[in-house]
Design a protein around this motif. Sequence first.
Motif, short mmCIF file in Angstrom:
data_model
loop_
_atom_site.label_atom_id
_atom_site.label_comp_id
_atom_site.label_asym_id
_atom_site.label_seq_id
_atom_site.Cartn_x
_atom_site.Cartn_y
_atom_site.Cartn_z
N ILE A 168 33.19 85.98 22.71
CA ILE A 168 32.43 86.45 23.87
C ILE A 168 32.27 85.32 24.86
O ILE A 168 32.29 84.14 24.50
CB ILE A 168 31.04 86.98 23.46
CG1 ILE A 168 30.26 85.92 22.68
CG2 ILE A 168 31.16 88.26 22.64
CD1 ILE A 168 28.85 86.33 22.33
N PRO A 169 32.14 85.63 26.13
CA PRO A 169 31.96 84.57 27.13
C PRO A 169 30.55 83.97 27.06
O PRO A 169 29.62 84.55 26.49
CB PRO A 169 32.17 85.32 28.45
CG PRO A 169 31.79 86.72 28.15
CD PRO A 169 32.23 86.97 26.73
N ASP A 170 30.39 82.80 27.65
CA ASP A 170 29.09 82.10 27.61
C ASP A 170 28.00 82.89 28.31
O ASP A 170 26.81 82.72 27.99
CB ASP A 170 29.22 80.71 28.25
CG ASP A 170 30.00 79.75 27.37
OD1 ASP A 170 30.14 80.04 26.17
OD2 ASP A 170 30.47 78.72 27.88
N ASP A 171 28.37 83.72 29.27
CA ASP A 171 27.33 84.47 30.00
C ASP A 171 27.12 85.87 29.42
O ASP A 171 26.53 86.73 30.08
CB ASP A 171 27.68 84.56 31.48
CG ASP A 171 29.00 85.30 31.72
OD1 ASP A 171 29.70 85.60 30.73
OD2 ASP A 171 29.31 85.55 32.90
N TYR A 172 27.57 86.08 28.19
CA TYR A 172 27.37 87.36 27.53
C TYR A 172 25.87 87.61 27.40
O TYR A 172 25.10 86.76 26.94
CB TYR A 172 28.05 87.34 26.15
CG TYR A 172 28.15 88.68 25.48
CD1 TYR A 172 29.15 89.58 25.84
CD2 TYR A 172 27.25 89.04 24.46
CE1 TYR A 172 29.26 90.81 25.20
CE2 TYR A 172 27.35 90.27 23.83
CZ TYR A 172 28.37 91.15 24.20
OH TYR A 172 28.48 92.38 23.57
N GLY A 173 25.41 88.78 27.80
CA GLY A 173 23.98 89.06 27.93
C GLY A 173 23.19 88.81 26.65
O GLY A 173 22.11 88.18 26.67
N LEU A 174 23.69 89.33 25.53
CA LEU A 174 22.98 89.17 24.27
C LEU A 174 22.89 87.70 23.87
O LEU A 174 21.87 87.21 23.38
CB LEU A 174 23.69 89.97 23.18
CG LEU A 174 22.90 90.29 21.90
CD1 LEU A 174 21.60 91.02 22.23
CD2 LEU A 174 23.76 91.12 20.94
#
Length: 756
Positions: A550-556
């Motif tokens: 997942i990307p670093d700015d993934y909400g969870l």
Amino acid sequence: MRTIRYGLCVSLLLCGTLFADTQTAEPWQAAYSGEDAGGAHVIAFWNFDGEEELAADLSGNNHAGTFQGAVRHAEGRFGGCMESFPGWPVEDVRHAVQVQNAATLSPGAAFTIEMWICPGEAFDTYDEAFIVDKKYVAHTDYQWVLERPDTQGSRRMRVCLGFGADSETWWSTLPVSFAQGVWRHIAFSYDGAGTVHFFCDGSSLGKTTKPGRRGICPGDHFLSLGDRVGSYYHGFPGRIDEVRITGGVREFRPVTVTAEHVRTAYLRMETPPALQFRMHNRRREPIMGLTASVSVPGKAPQVYTIPELAPSASHLLEYVLDTRLRPGLYTVTVECRLKPDGEAWVDQDVFTVHIVPRPEPHRMPVVMWGIGGVESVEEYLETLKDIGFTHCLGLGCDYGSIWDAGTPVSAVTEERLAASRRMLDTALVNDLGIVISLGIGHWLESKPELLRIDPEGKGYERGNICCNFPQVPSFAYNVGASVAQTYGEFPAFTAALINTEVRDGTQLCFHEHDRQACREATGLDYPDIVTRKNGVSYTDVEGFPATRVIPDDYGLLKFYRWFWREGDGWNHFHTAVNKGLKSTGRDDFWTFFDPAVRVPPLWGSGGNVDFLSHWTYSYPDPIRIGLCADELFAMAGGGPETQDVMKMTQIIWYRSQTAPPADSAGAAVMSSPWEDYDPDAAYITIAPAHLKEAFWTKIARPVKGIMYHGWQSLVETEGGSSYRYTHPETRHALKALVASVVRPLGPTLLQVTDAP
């Protein structure tokens, strides 16, 4: 002109506060009359005037005495008097005024006895003389004796009190010279709590405390004035007048001195402190012509002229202590001189101060975590030193008073503060640093309105405060500042443990202010899927990437990073406490947080405390100590630039995981001696070999201090602790490691950087 003999009050006053002290001195220089003879505080009073057969009790309490070998004499100090004579070996018969036993003659609390005496010719060479006796050889009541003369012809006073099961004896600090035919006023007081104070002619002859004593036990003997109750009789060879027994502690000095400086131990070369002494007028009229001097051995006295003092008024003296003096115990003598018409009065009070060597630089802390309170530190001080501990926990805090005040106030009550100051001075003299444990978060759990709530607005089964309420960090700062202001001037107060074992109770909190904090920090609201602190399984996340990347700015991910870095509020809480503790400018004061590893392995955990620490059990393999230390270093890497690591080893072992008892089938197992005398022990002493391996494992890391927990398993103590002392060699193993490694090599280890 008659000069009254010097008096000396030897006492170690560890603390003092400015207070309204209105106790007046008794007007002993004149014959007692009015309230002084028959007031409510007077138990009995005999002046032996008149010619009747009985010695009247002028108090009105019906304690008249009969002359039993003693006689009336026309020339008393004021009017008539009684005269007693030598007993054994001259004549083993009673020479006394005998007063019938009565319950009121055995005060249950504080009391004072006084009289005028005039020695006769036989007194100079006579042995000890009993002047008041209601005790005889029983463990009850009281007995007052003039000891046998010393080589200079002076005598000390002796008071023996009975407490039922046993008796205790007090002696005056200074002897008194009694001249034939010269009247002198003598007295002693007992405060009902172990302290006897002796007086002669309005000067102190010394005050001594026997800890643990309370009121005397009433007995069955009659009261004997001027002689012993029974054979061998030892009457006072001379005249006695104005015998008075009163309830309470009486004062006879026209001027008294109290110490108002709160410390008695000072580091050599520290900023010279001003010792403060308050002079109190105890007379019922103004005092003029009073002078005082303060002196320390090796230094010239400093002389003060005291302005006129109204009745009950006081004057404060300040004396600057020269801390350049060599380390050691010093007496500070405060001498008062008063020269009214017709006589001179001189009195001395002696106080003590310690000048302590400056601490060695770069000493590695060896901390005993969890020994107990103030009294425990004093009880085990020598043992702590013997093993090699440099610090231990030992102070308290009254969170409730600080919460109610809403601002920094005294951290403890006056009574506890006095005991704490005494202990801190003692600790400094013994080169022991004192640490306070501030469990603020646990205390706040008693306030349900501050607890965390789940998504449905209900409380969790394990309560844990929501640190994001605005009043919580404010309170945290106030506690830190209160502690700093209360103990901060004592150099022995060196460190604070902040909120041990409380952050691990954290849960997600769903107050609106928590949600708003999340929105401000991440730009997002709480994800609908989050319900607990431990995270969310990827299998429950709709549309989660098959690659599991997942990307670093993934909400969870942003949410949980926010929550564990700052969203649960504990790091800010610790920072607020730390800021309060440092608010008085103590550069040498340090703080730590443990157990720091009970959170997800993220950089930064503990706010801006100086050290992260964690306790670790050495089983099944002591290498676990080093693993935990490495994790602490990684966490500190995300904290303030100066944040570092200390490491604790548990002295206790869970028996269930290290030495389980025989199974239900009774299978044979190896046993140790402790299993015979303490078969139910649940927490036993770590094996010496494990302690050694754990020591080398953590000292191999660049830790800035080592800690140990489980005092009752390290040394033999009294009490009902669940920690058991089952291995006597563990203590000696630790002592050897501290002596051979930490003391000589600690300064180097603290300064050598870690190898790549």
